[in-house]
Design an enzyme around this catalytic site. Structure first.
Site, PDB file in Angstrom:
ATOM      1  CD  GLU A 291      36.219  39.803  40.717  1.00 20.52           C
ATOM      2  OE1 GLU A 291      36.310  38.573  40.746  1.00 20.52           O
ATOM      3  OE2 GLU A 291      37.179  40.539  40.424  1.00 20.52           O
TER       4      GLU A 291
ATOM      5  CD  GLU B 217      38.788  42.388  44.313  1.00 18.30           C
ATOM      6  OE1 GLU B 217      39.512  41.700  43.570  1.00 18.30           O
ATOM      7  OE2 GLU B 217      37.757  41.979  44.856  1.00 18.30           O
TER       8      GLU B 217
HETATM    9  C1  BGP Z   1      39.285  38.885  42.342  1.00 19.98           C
HETATM   10  C2  BGP Z   1      38.574  38.437  43.585  1.00 19.98           C
HETATM   11  C3  BGP Z   1      39.386  38.414  44.815  1.00 19.98           C
HETATM   12  C4  BGP Z   1      40.856  38.192  44.621  1.00 19.98           C
HETATM   13  C5  BGP Z   1      41.423  38.801  43.362  1.00 19.98           C
HETATM   14  C6  BGP Z   1      42.810  38.337  43.017  1.00 19.98           C
HETATM   15  O1  BGP Z   1      38.779  38.219  41.240  1.00 19.98           O
HETATM   16  O2  BGP Z   1      37.463  39.272  43.856  1.00 19.98           O
HETATM   17  O3  BGP Z   1      38.770  37.575  45.737  1.00 19.98           O
HETATM   18  O4  BGP Z   1      41.273  36.943  44.936  1.00 19.98           O
HETATM   19  O5  BGP Z   1      40.617  38.588  42.260  1.00 19.98           O
HETATM   20  O6  BGP Z   1      42.731  37.067  42.450  1.00 19.98           O
HETATM   21  P1  BGP Z   1      43.686  35.879  42.842  1.00 19.98           P
HETATM   22  O7  BGP Z   1      43.564  35.729  44.317  1.00 19.98           O
HETATM   23  O8  BGP Z   1      43.150  34.726  42.116  1.00 19.98           O
HETATM   24  O9  BGP Z   1      45.025  36.283  42.410  1.00 19.98           O
END
Ligand code: BGP
Length: 485
Positions: free
Chosen positions: A192, A384
């Site tokens: 990201e 993701e």
């Molecule tokens: C993305 C990241 C991850 C992950 C995911 C979910 O932005 O790459 O590392 O954490 O989001 O986010 P969160 O854990 O804040 O729910």
């Protein structure tokens, strides 16, 4: 006669799997020579809908480093994948994973970030993980930098704000490319990468007392250094392991216009350009004109070394990956709403939101896949996607997570539509196949997994792994290559 046809399902070699990050899953933050990283000192957010990165300042880093037991910094726990990796990979294999995305913690290999000699114990851990995956025929997809950097580099040179970090990072990338040559077919440079403009992450410590302009100046300069480091890593990989492929990784967030008023449509278009800018640089090898204008209008100056532009142009990525959780809405008079916080973009009355305010938009995934394919004509990879939710464990140790199944099913359906539209899609790694520590809240109770982990927000629990209903559902999805959803 021009008779056309189109794909009716996912390609045969489609890469189904899941994605994690070292600092959210591994635990064991201080064993076998590992150094402390930025991720471990991010202060826990007090507001559920805010990102914890907002709470990071130089002072909070110093406080966390001074007292490693301070419970305001709870990410060091993970779910102890470091010691449970065999059990966890076995469960991934049982679901039928073709690929597993994970990150290598730079600080396990180079605890201070810039040593000459790597830490052998760190390299050996990832040897074990990679070998275990190969035992089950699961392909590794490795992120080189996922929201962390050795804290030493942040404290001594403010991380990516310093050009010297490029050489340190590329020494790390060269070391791991050589070590795992022939064993890792897919790599990603920065997770990201665009979130460097939103908050702390990998960039270094941002002094929030600085003017907004000065903060943005540092962030975009730091990002330029990451772009160059990413291109150099691409060059290195192609030389060291010519069969392996490397991709960019963007937090993709489509912005819709709040009304059909052309000024709102234009405002949304500009937000989208600013989001895709990062992939433009990494995939096309140059800064887009629209951003050059943005920098000029905002008095931001990017310092470049004489060869930087040539390096960017010569070593674009092989494929493009992104995370997809939500979409947002903007209007011409909305100001910079996406900038500070992912979850506070404009509301879309047609969409539902998760408990954390993330607007759920499966059709938006098709829109974004179609647009990105049109724009780049390079293979795409959804690395993701998923639903963070509070799960209830029943008395007989079950989790009936039909809401998670529903979310994933709708997104996979839209991916299938995009494939039918002609998008070349390599695979899908949903976020957090095993419950892990949330990035934005630093809590355990925001769960994404098919596998439940017995641990609470205070870090208490047996760490026992249990299969949720979604585990069996995803197993069926993979078995039928996405036909039976
Ligand atoms: C993305 C990241 C991850 C992950 C995911 C979910 O932005 O790459 O590392 O954490 O989001 O986010 P969160 O854990 O804040 O729910």
């Amino acid at each position: 006669m021009y008779k056309t046809t189109y794909p009716k399902g996912f390609p045969k070699d489609f890469l189904w799997g899941g994605a994690t990050a070292a600092n959210q899953v591994e635990g064991a933050w201080n064993v076998d020579g590992k150094g402390i990283t930025t991720a471990e000192v991010v202060e826990k957010a007090t507001d559920r809908k805010k990102m914890s990165m907002d709470a990071v300042t130089t002072d909070s880093i110093k406080a966390a480093v001074a007292d490693p037991t301070d419970t305001r910094y709870p990410k060091r726990r993970g779910v102890d994948f470091y010691h449970h990796y065999k059990e966890d990979i076995k469960l991934f294999a049982e679901m039928g994973f073709k690929v597993y995305r994970f990150s290598i913690a730079w600080s396990r290999i180079f605890p201070k970030g810039d040593e000459q000699q790597p830490n052998e114990a760190g390299l050996a851990f990832y040897d074990r993980v990679i070998d275990e995956l190969h035992r089950y025929g699961i392909k590794p997809l490795v992120t080189l930098s996922h929201y962390e950097m050795p804290i030493n580099l942040t404290l001594t040179q403010n991380g990516w704000a310093s050009r010297a970090t490029i050489a340190a990072f590329n020494h790390f990338t060269e070391t791991v490319f050589k070590r795992y040559k022939g064993k890792v077919p897919y790599w990603l440079t920065f997770n990201e990468i665009n979130t460097g403009t939103w908050g702390f992450h990998e960039t270094g410590a941002i002094d929030t007392t600085m003017s907004k302009h000065d903060q943005m100046q540092i962030r975009y300069q730091a990002l330029h250094h990451q772009f160059v480091a990413s291109a150099i890593a691409t060059k290195q990989l192609h030389e060291i392991d010519p069969d392996a492929k490397i991709g960019s990784m963007l937090a993709r967030m489509q912005t819709y216009p709040g009304t059909p008023n052309p000024v709102d449509v234009q405002a949304a278009q500009l937000e989208d350009e600013k989001n895709l800018f990062f992939t433009d640089v990494q995939a096309r090898g140059e800064y887009p004109e629209v951003m050059n204008r943005f920098f000029a209008d905002n008095d931001i100056e990017i310092k470049m070394a004489p060869d930087d532009q040539a390096i960017l142009a010569k070593y674009p990525v092989d494929f493009i990956s992104f995370s997809y959780y939500m979409t947002t809405v903007t209007k011409a008079d909305a100001g910079e709403q996406v900038n500070g916080n992912m979850a506070t973009g404009g509301r879309n009355p047609y969409l539902e939101e998760s408990d954390w305010g993330w607007q759920i938009d499966p059709v938006g995934l098709r829109i974004t896949l179609d647009e990105m394919w049109d724009r780049y004509r390079k293979p795409l990879f959804v690395v993701e996607n998923g639903l963070g939710a509070v799960d209830q464990l029943t008395a007989d140790h079950q989790v009936h997570d039909d809401y998670r199944i529903d979310y994933l099913r709708k997104h996979i359906q839209q991916m299938r539509e995009a494939v039918a539209d002609g998008v070349q899609l390599m695979g899908y790694t949903m976020w957090g196949p095993i419950d892990l520590i949330s990035f934005s809240t630093s809590e355990m109770s925001k769960r994404y997994g098919f596998i439940y982990v017995d641990q609470d927000d205070a870090g208490k629990g047996s760490l026992k792994r249990l299969k949720k209903d979604s585990f069996y559902w995803y197993q069926k999805v993979i078995k039928t290559n996405g036909d039976d959803l």
